[in-house]
Design an enzyme around this catalytic site. Sequence first.
Site, PDB file in Angstrom:
ATOM      1  N   HIS A   1       0.770  -1.259  -0.184  1.00 22.08           N
ATOM      2  CA  HIS A   1      -0.027  -0.056  -0.070  1.00 22.08           C
ATOM      3  C   HIS A   1       0.626   1.158  -0.062  1.00 22.08           C
ATOM      4  CE1 HIS A   1      -3.047   3.062   1.219  1.00 22.08           C
ATOM      5  NE2 HIS A   1      -3.869   2.106   0.704  1.00 22.08           N
TER       6      HIS A   1
ATOM      7  N   ASP B   1      -7.963  -5.275  -0.001  1.00 15.48           N
ATOM      8  CA  ASP B   1      -8.536  -6.327  -1.254  1.00 15.48           C
ATOM      9  C   ASP B   1      -8.306  -7.686  -0.905  1.00 15.48           C
ATOM     10  OD1 ASP B   1      -9.613  -4.201  -2.502  1.00 15.48           O
ATOM     11  OD2 ASP B   1      -7.693  -3.441  -3.088  1.00 15.48           O
TER      12      ASP B   1
HETATM   13  N1  CMC Z   1       4.075  -7.705  -4.673  1.00 12.41           N
HETATM   14  C1  CMC Z   1       5.205  -7.751  -4.855  1.00 12.41           C
HETATM   15  N2  CMC Z   1       6.117  -6.840  -4.853  1.00 12.41           N
HETATM   16  C2  CMC Z   1       5.390  -5.714  -4.483  1.00 12.41           C
HETATM   17  C3  CMC Z   1       4.096  -5.459  -4.245  1.00 12.41           C
HETATM   18  C4  CMC Z   1       3.603  -6.693  -4.530  1.00 12.41           C
HETATM   19  N3  CMC Z   1       2.061  -6.442  -4.208  1.00 12.41           N
HETATM   20  N4  CMC Z   1       4.015  -4.306  -4.071  1.00 12.41           N
HETATM   21  C5  CMC Z   1       5.110  -3.637  -3.843  1.00 12.41           C
HETATM   22  N5  CMC Z   1       6.099  -4.385  -4.504  1.00 12.41           N
HETATM   23  C6  CMC Z   1       7.585  -3.815  -4.282  1.00 12.41           C
HETATM   24  C7  CMC Z   1       7.827  -3.051  -5.728  1.00 12.41           C
HETATM   25  O1  CMC Z   1       8.295  -4.185  -6.529  1.00 12.41           O
HETATM   26  C8  CMC Z   1       9.047  -2.555  -5.144  1.00 12.41           C
HETATM   27  O2  CMC Z   1      10.312  -3.260  -5.101  1.00 12.41           O
HETATM   28  P1  CMC Z   1      11.440  -2.805  -5.606  1.00 12.41           P
HETATM   29  O3  CMC Z   1      12.069  -1.625  -4.899  1.00 12.41           O
HETATM   30  O4  CMC Z   1      12.298  -4.058  -5.595  1.00 12.41           O
HETATM   31  O5  CMC Z   1      10.994  -2.327  -7.196  1.00 12.41           O
HETATM   32  C9  CMC Z   1       8.592  -1.933  -3.766  1.00 12.41           C
HETATM   33  O6  CMC Z   1       7.908  -2.984  -3.201  1.00 12.41           O
HETATM   34  C10 CMC Z   1       7.826  -0.822  -3.704  1.00 12.41           C
HETATM   35  O7  CMC Z   1       6.670  -0.873  -4.506  1.00 12.41           O
HETATM   36  P2  CMC Z   1       6.026   0.156  -5.296  1.00 12.41           P
HETATM   37  O8  CMC Z   1       5.447  -0.049  -6.633  1.00 12.41           O
HETATM   38  O9  CMC Z   1       7.107   1.463  -5.541  1.00 12.41           O
HETATM   39  O10 CMC Z   1       5.218   0.800  -4.178  1.00 12.41           O
HETATM   40  P3  CMC Z   1       3.865   2.200  -4.636  1.00 12.41           P
HETATM   41  O11 CMC Z   1       3.816   2.590  -3.258  1.00 12.41           O
HETATM   42  O12 CMC Z   1       3.900   2.745  -5.660  1.00 12.41           O
HETATM   43  O13 CMC Z   1       2.587   0.566  -4.657  1.00 12.41           O
HETATM   44  C11 CMC Z   1       0.669  -0.467  -4.806  1.00 12.41           C
HETATM   45  C12 CMC Z   1       1.471   0.814  -3.939  1.00 12.41           C
HETATM   46  C13 CMC Z   1      -0.342  -0.469  -4.068  1.00 12.41           C
HETATM   47  C14 CMC Z   1       0.574   0.028  -6.086  1.00 12.41           C
HETATM   48  C15 CMC Z   1       1.794  -1.575  -4.833  1.00 12.41           C
HETATM   49  O14 CMC Z   1       2.017  -2.324  -3.528  1.00 12.41           O
HETATM   50  C16 CMC Z   1       1.021  -2.781  -5.586  1.00 12.41           C
HETATM   51  O15 CMC Z   1       0.928  -2.908  -6.766  1.00 12.41           O
HETATM   52  N6  CMC Z   1       0.003  -3.845  -4.839  1.00 12.41           N
HETATM   53  C17 CMC Z   1      -0.696  -4.753  -5.494  1.00 12.41           C
HETATM   54  C18 CMC Z   1      -2.182  -4.144  -6.221  1.00 12.41           C
HETATM   55  C19 CMC Z   1      -2.951  -3.939  -4.811  1.00 12.41           C
HETATM   56  O16 CMC Z   1      -3.078  -4.818  -4.108  1.00 12.41           O
HETATM   57  N7  CMC Z   1      -3.547  -2.734  -4.906  1.00 12.41           N
HETATM   58  C20 CMC Z   1      -4.531  -2.455  -4.038  1.00 12.41           C
HETATM   59  C21 CMC Z   1      -4.154  -1.487  -2.969  1.00 12.41           C
HETATM   60  S1  CMC Z   1      -5.219  -1.270  -1.338  1.00 12.41           S
HETATM   61  C22 CMC Z   1      -6.640  -0.731  -2.122  1.00 12.41           C
HETATM   62  C23 CMC Z   1      -6.928   0.402  -2.885  1.00 12.41           C
HETATM   63  O17 CMC Z   1      -6.236   1.568  -2.663  1.00 12.41           O
HETATM   64  O18 CMC Z   1      -7.279   0.313  -3.854  1.00 12.41           O
END
Ligand code: CMC
Length: 392
Positions: A270, A327
């Site tokens: 998140h 989720d």
């Molecule tokens: N699985 C594997 N690795 C992950 C995940 C995941 N679900 N989420 C983040 N990471 C890793 C990512 O690869 C990165 O690693 P590295 O530094 O090695 O490249 C690190 O963690 C930071 O990730 P980020 O994408 O830069 O972080 P963010 O703040 O932009 O991402 C997020 C937030 C929600 C988009 C992401 O965690 C994600 O894609 N999660 C899966 C989708 C999901 O479940 N979304 C629902 C969010 S909660 C409800 C809502 O708001 O809708």
Amino acid sequence: TGHVALDHGFMNTAACESKITFIDGDEGILRYRGYPIEELAEKSTFLEVSYLLIYGELPTAAQQAEFNGKLRMHTLLHEEMRRFFDGFPRDAHPMAVLSSAVSALSTFYQDSLDPFDRDHVEMSTVRLMAKVPTIASYAHKKSIGQPLLYPDNRLGYVEDFLRMTFGVPAQEYEVDPVHAKALDLLFILHADHEQNCSTSTVRLVGSSQANLFASVSAGVNALFGPLHGGANQSVQEMLSEIHRTGGDVEAFVRKVKNKEDGVRLMGFGHRVYKNYDPRAALVKKAAQDVLAKLHKPDPLLDIAMRLEEIALADEYFVSRKLYPNVDFYTGVIYKAMGFPTKMFTVLFALGRLPGWIAQWREMIEDPATKLGRPRQVYVGASRRPYTPIESR
Ligand code: CMC
């Protein structure tokens, strides 16, 4: 052009002040208008939480009765609008149908579109809250080829949504109180989450003084994406796929860690929570309770719990502070109630609706609001002369 700070994904930029929702992502705290989510989940109802978010205070009994009464007066869709549902392809995603229908409300209710007229805003608020469950159930009915049911205003908000979704004409539909209670709880947990992608979209569109229906329909579209609300559908697809291919949870986690084909553990991570999402804790418990009460064990719940156990003990997830988000466990409950996977994100939208409305109203009433207009850092070609087509 002066100095602009580059901030991909607005990781560091606050675009408004707000009195609605407080999140402390490091501590895993969520409060609506000061009330802890755990207490609201246990003691409140979705319509009470909606009132709290939109009007700022918990209602008295009389205020709640008046609000619920107003909603009951507006659940019907315009007959012309019912016909819209015939025009969409049967396999249309219900989120696309929902956003189109919400957008279309501006064509039917031209009498209440002025964002600066309090009565108009109040009218659009009530119309949206009342009609979106009807629209959502029609999107489902259409996809399974069943007739659309008119609202029955003798029933409660969640109860009637369940009846319109699962009932058929000329046959009594008994709403299962376990279903109604669980859905009401899930709606409370989704009701607001400060400046997430869809809410920021609602505010950004609204900052141009577009009307509430137009702004909320943009929010529905933002929620559709798999990194946001669409994650609940993606989680379900991921769990089903792991189950279908033999249930090897360890192998799947390895794939995620190696970033094979960009696979992510959906329902994990998140932007703000770097600790357990308090909503996920409540949903997990609800999933266990509901499945036990309905006597419907689901192997996907076991897979989800095993995934969580492995991930929370793994360096990859620990070092990145990745925990289950809201989720991760919701789909198990939605499925037990009979919702098809494609409807999961629509259920998120139904829950988030009062939050979008509350945030839009706060934005429009705030004298500090300005047209939302991010800057950019230009990295394209520098000045060059035009080349005629024959010489390219
Ligand atoms: N699985 C594997 N690795 C992950 C995940 C995941 N679900 N989420 C983040 N990471 C890793 C990512 O690869 C990165 O690693 P590295 O530094 O090695 O490249 C690190 O963690 C930071 O990730 P980020 O994408 O830069 O972080 P963010 O703040 O932009 O991402 C997020 C937030 C929600 C988009 C992401 O965690 C994600 O894609 N999660 C899966 C989708 C999901 O479940 N979304 C629902 C969010 S909660 C409800 C809502 O708001 O809708």
